[in-house]
Write a protein that holds these residues in place. Structure first.
Motif, short mmCIF file in Angstrom:
data_model
loop_
_atom_site.label_atom_id
_atom_site.label_comp_id
_atom_site.label_asym_id
_atom_site.label_seq_id
_atom_site.Cartn_x
_atom_site.Cartn_y
_atom_site.Cartn_z
N GLY A 160 -18.57 -14.42 -8.80
CA GLY A 160 -19.61 -13.89 -9.32
C GLY A 160 -19.59 -12.24 -9.07
N LEU A 161 -19.03 -11.93 -7.91
CA LEU A 161 -18.90 -10.67 -7.45
C LEU A 161 -17.52 -10.16 -7.32
CD1 LEU A 161 -21.66 -10.36 -4.31
CD2 LEU A 161 -21.99 -10.36 -6.97
N LEU A 162 -16.75 -10.66 -6.65
CA LEU A 162 -15.21 -10.24 -6.39
C LEU A 162 -14.38 -11.37 -7.22
CD1 LEU A 162 -15.88 -9.28 -2.76
CD2 LEU A 162 -15.82 -7.64 -4.69
N ASN A 163 -14.49 -12.66 -7.12
CA ASN A 163 -13.53 -13.77 -7.55
C ASN A 163 -13.86 -14.25 -8.94
OD1 ASN A 163 -12.81 -13.16 -4.98
ND2 ASN A 163 -13.41 -14.91 -4.27
N PRO A 164 -13.26 -13.83 -10.02
CA PRO A 164 -13.89 -14.46 -11.28
C PRO A 164 -13.06 -15.82 -11.46
CG PRO A 164 -11.83 -12.94 -11.56
CD PRO A 164 -12.17 -12.87 -10.18
N LEU A 165 -13.58 -16.98 -10.93
CA LEU A 165 -13.06 -18.20 -10.90
C LEU A 165 -13.64 -19.00 -12.05
CD1 LEU A 165 -13.91 -19.31 -7.17
CD2 LEU A 165 -11.75 -18.77 -7.96
N PRO A 166 -12.51 -19.55 -13.02
CA PRO A 166 -12.53 -20.31 -14.28
C PRO A 166 -13.60 -21.44 -13.69
CG PRO A 166 -10.52 -19.57 -13.92
CD PRO A 166 -11.00 -19.14 -12.70
N ASN A 175 -24.85 -16.33 -9.23
CA ASN A 175 -24.61 -15.69 -7.74
C ASN A 175 -24.62 -14.00 -8.04
OD1 ASN A 175 -24.22 -17.33 -5.55
ND2 ASN A 175 -22.85 -18.26 -6.93
N ALA A 176 -24.16 -13.48 -9.32
CA ALA A 176 -24.49 -12.02 -9.44
C ALA A 176 -25.72 -11.58 -9.78
CB ALA A 176 -23.39 -11.69 -10.82
N GLY A 177 -26.47 -12.46 -10.43
CA GLY A 177 -27.89 -12.43 -10.47
C GLY A 177 -28.56 -12.49 -9.26
N VAL A 178 -28.25 -12.98 -8.06
CA VAL A 178 -28.75 -12.90 -6.80
C VAL A 178 -28.71 -11.71 -6.10
CG1 VAL A 178 -28.83 -14.13 -4.43
CG2 VAL A 178 -28.81 -15.31 -6.62
N ALA A 179 -27.37 -10.94 -6.23
CA ALA A 179 -26.98 -9.69 -5.82
C ALA A 179 -27.86 -8.75 -6.51
CB ALA A 179 -25.56 -9.33 -5.77
N SER A 200 -22.19 -12.69 1.13
CA SER A 200 -21.67 -13.27 0.01
C SER A 200 -20.38 -14.06 0.70
CB SER A 200 -21.02 -12.18 -0.84
OG SER A 200 -20.28 -12.50 -1.95
N PRO A 201 -20.47 -15.19 1.08
CA PRO A 201 -19.27 -15.93 1.69
C PRO A 201 -18.28 -15.99 0.61
CG PRO A 201 -21.20 -17.10 1.97
CD PRO A 201 -21.75 -16.15 1.18
N SER A 202 -17.03 -16.01 0.99
CA SER A 202 -15.65 -16.16 0.33
C SER A 202 -14.75 -17.06 1.06
CB SER A 202 -15.10 -14.87 -0.12
OG SER A 202 -13.86 -15.20 -0.90
N MET A 203 -14.31 -18.12 0.48
CA MET A 203 -13.32 -19.02 1.06
C MET A 203 -14.08 -19.75 2.36
SD MET A 203 -10.47 -18.69 -0.84
CE MET A 203 -9.33 -19.30 0.12
N ALA A 204 -15.31 -20.13 2.23
CA ALA A 204 -15.63 -20.97 3.24
C ALA A 204 -15.52 -22.45 2.96
CB ALA A 204 -17.31 -20.63 3.38
N GLN A 249 -28.48 -4.42 1.11
CA GLN A 249 -26.87 -4.36 1.41
C GLN A 249 -26.49 -5.91 0.89
OE1 GLN A 249 -25.58 -1.51 3.05
NE2 GLN A 249 -27.41 -0.98 2.01
N VAL A 250 -25.37 -5.98 0.41
CA VAL A 250 -24.59 -7.24 0.02
C VAL A 250 -23.02 -7.10 0.70
CG1 VAL A 250 -23.28 -8.52 -1.62
CG2 VAL A 250 -25.32 -7.11 -2.24
N LEU A 251 -23.37 -7.79 1.80
CA LEU A 251 -21.94 -8.05 2.67
C LEU A 251 -21.19 -9.29 2.44
CD1 LEU A 251 -23.93 -7.46 6.29
CD2 LEU A 251 -22.97 -5.68 4.61
N SER A 252 -19.98 -9.14 2.02
CA SER A 252 -19.05 -10.21 1.83
C SER A 252 -18.44 -10.62 3.18
CB SER A 252 -17.79 -9.67 0.91
OG SER A 252 -17.95 -9.47 -0.14
N VAL A 253 -18.42 -11.88 3.25
CA VAL A 253 -18.06 -12.51 4.43
C VAL A 253 -16.80 -13.36 4.19
CG1 VAL A 253 -18.43 -13.90 6.51
CG2 VAL A 253 -20.35 -12.64 5.57
#
Length: 324
Positions: A160-166, A175-179, A200-204, A249-253
């Protein structure tokens, strides 16, 4: 002395995964915690009141304070009740962590209206509903002279923010709306002493991500596991602490890396004085480099997959879309 001593925190979706780890960490840091979770399956079906109760039992066994709430964040009155649960049990509410989410992973052509709505209702509407009722309580306290620090920590996702997952049209959209909601709420609620941020967790590694390519491997036998959902908890706790100055702030983790996102940023531009013609746009914009979504996906997942070629990525996408 913990960083959250004296704070009362409501954490939604706290029965499993990232939310559970946050609840345990917050309690260890001195917070009194409302553990919200209706105990539903990944797609939102079913329900088990024992899921939230188990986390509460673990917190209490470790010497902390916690109560359970099993309302759904998608239920307007349920969102009000969980805020009331915090106030009734502990006398106040200082922190809301909006973590609840469900998924319906289907290709856009196969995703039904109800399936789309269900995901958005929990992730986006639920984040709004809980924050809204908390904001009502905090406004009343502020107008009565209470100047305590308050905080909202929303949870978005790399999807939604960084990874365009099909197959994640609904999940990514929510998720983009939440940001976006985070930045608006930060501006509105600051007048009441409320800070609003987003992780914004990624790969958790959670129930929702086990089928994502690269996530199904075995965790390391010892040492730091960068995919463990516990990696997110300290960042959420920092944002929840009264000493934290950050808002909006939106923090990617991602494992041990925390990245401060800067939202949509303006890129190259073309200009003319007057209306464009289609031919003129084709010529001018044709000279502007285009960010290819395949390249973004390769950057996000290539390390885990060991592939980055367009044909290999398209094959992965096709395999995901063929699961109906």
């Amino acid at each position: 002395m913990g960083s959250l001593d004296g704070r009362v925190a409501l954490i939604t979706g706290a029965g499993r995964g990232i939310g559970c780890e946050e609840a345990l960490f917050f309690a260890a840091e001195g917070a009194k915690v409302v553990v919200n979770d209706p105990g539903v399956e990944i797609d939102g079906s079913g329900g088990d009141t024992g899921v939230a109760a188990k986390v509460v039992e673990e917190i209490v066994a470790r010497g902390g304070q916690a109560v359970a709430n099993t309302d759904s964040v998608a239920d307007w009155e349920g969102a009000r009740r969980m805020v009331a649960t915090a106030v009734d049990a502990f006398g106040d509410l200082h922190v809301v962590v909006n973590n609840a989410a469900v998924e319906r992973n289907l290709g856009l052509a196969d995703l039904g209206e109800a399936e789309f709505d269900d995901v958005v209702a929990v992730k986006l509407k639920g984040t709004f509903a809980v924050t809204r009722w908390a904001a009502r309580h905090w406004r009343e306290r502020y107008e009565a002279g209470d100047r305590a620090d308050r905080a909202v920590i929303n949870t978005s996702s790399g999807s939604g923010l960084l990874n365009p997952l099909p197959t994640q049209a609904s999940y990514a959209s929510a998720n983009a709306g939440v940001a976006a909601l985070t930045t608006v709420a930060a501006l509105e609620l600051g007048r009441y002493g409320v800070r609003v941020n987003c992780v914004s967790p990624s790969m958790a590694r959670t129930r929702l991500t086990l089928e994502v390519p690269g996530m199904g491997g075995e965790p390391p036998a010892e040492g730091f596991d960068p995919l463990h959902p516990a990696a997110v908890a300290p960042i959420a706790a920092y944002l929840a602490s009264a000493a934290c100055p950050r808002t909006g702030q939106v923090l990617s983790v991602r494992g041990g890396t925390v990245t401060v996102n800067q939202g949509w940023t303006a890129g190259p531009a073309v200009h003319r004085d007057g209306p464009w013609t289609v031919a003129e746009l084709a010529e001018e914009l044709g000279a502007v480099p285009m960010e290819d979504p395949y390249d973004r996906l390769a950057e996000a997942l290539g390390g885990a997959l060991g592939v980055s070629g367009r044909e290999q990525l398209q094959g992965m996408i096709n395999a995901l879309l063929d699961r109906r």
